[in-house]
Write an enzyme that holds these catalytic residues in place. Structure first.
Site, PDB file in Angstrom:
ATOM      1  CG  ASP A  48       1.677  11.000  -1.259  1.00 51.62           C
ATOM      2  OD1 ASP A  48       2.622  10.712  -2.012  1.00 51.62           O
ATOM      3  OD2 ASP A  48       1.250  12.169  -1.104  1.00 51.62           O
TER       4      ASP A  48
ATOM      5  CE1 TYR B 269      -5.497  10.793  -6.081  1.00 49.93           C
ATOM      6  CE2 TYR B 269      -5.445  12.148  -8.069  1.00 49.93           C
ATOM      7  CZ  TYR B 269      -4.864  11.198  -7.234  1.00 49.93           C
ATOM      8  OH  TYR B 269      -3.651  10.652  -7.580  1.00 49.93           O
TER       9      TYR B 269
END
Length: 262
Positions: free
Chosen positions: A55, A122
């Site tokens: 994003d 992540y």
């Protein structure tokens, strides 16, 4: 006549100035810049395929993309070696300082950066004191949450596979199932970090999980409350997504790529 060779590019980028990885119509993305640099360097139209979407504002310490290059039949081997050996320097000279090519790897024709990834990891970074050098790279939080409670809830998350409650609605995926193999909060010198690894992730999934776990850490709900949220399969039941600035894609694994030497 020409020979087609597929390559994997290993890269890293600071996502602050970009609207994510994927090409956008009215915004600058990392993929757009990379495609232009490759097309300039190789003197042919190049389109890359990334290992996944990130994003706006999300960073990547490790990212992979694949591309196909047309090499002349009469000099394919030399052209292949030249791009693999000299392409890193050439691409880095064309790209801005916040996008860096680490490696160019010749792969088999069916290798796919997105579908062949076996594991993705992540990290989400949080700090608690104002620090101009962390601005844009970690989320400043005023109150310290309870790490023990958040880790208890994170362990519960790993018992499930359907994470519809942590996904953006109206995404074009066939399933919301993911296999999470690691989910843990750790103390750092400057704050805390959440580390999570899975075979795949849904859009906005990590930021939604972090926001939900912080609700547990703030005492807004008990760790066991995470079960009701996951079983509801309802995004509105989960916590608010945290800002993108603290999120990093840190690792992508493939069965046919050897890990880097220590």
């Amino acid at each position: 006549m020409a020979t087609t060779q597929r390559y994997f590019l290993e890269l890293a980028y600071d996502g602050t100035k970009y609207h994510g990885w994927q090409v956008q119509q009215n915004a600058v993305s990392v993929q757009e810049l990379l495609n232009k640099a490759l097309s300039t360097l190789l003197r042919q139209p190049i389109e890359t395929t990334g290992c996944g979407r990130t994003d706006t504002g999300v960073h990547a310490k490790e990212y992979f993309a694949h591309l196909d290059v047309e090499l002349p039949d009469d000099d394919a081997e030399n052209a292949n070696q030249k791009f693999a050996l000299q392409g890193v320097r050439g691409l880095n000279a064309l790209l801005p300082h916040d996008v860096a090519i680490k490696n160019i790897i010749p792969v088999h024709p069916e290798a796919h950066a997105r579908f062949d990834a076996t594991l993705r990891s992540y990290e989400y970074h949080i700090h608690f004191e104002k620090n101009p050098f962390l601005n844009g790279y970690s989320w400043l939080l005023r109150d310290r949450p309870n790490l023990e409670l958040m880790n208890e809830a994170a362990t519960i998350i790993m018992e499930y596979s359907d994470f519809s409650c942590f996904s953006k609605s109206n995404t074009q995926v066939k399933t919301n199932n993911c296999k999470i193999v690691k989910a843990v909060w750790e103390q750092t010198e400057k704050g805390i970090v959440f580390k999570i690894s899975a075979d795949r992730f849904l859009r906005n999934m990590v930021r939604a999980i972090v926001g939900t776990l912080l609700s547990v850490g703030k005492g807004e709900m008990p760790p066991e409350g995470i079960r009701d949220i996951i079983q509801s399969k309802n995004r509105s039941k989960a916590g608010t997504s945290v800002p993108a600035c603290g999120l990093y894609l840190t690792e992508v694994k493939y069965s046919y790529l050897a890990p880097p030497a220590p």
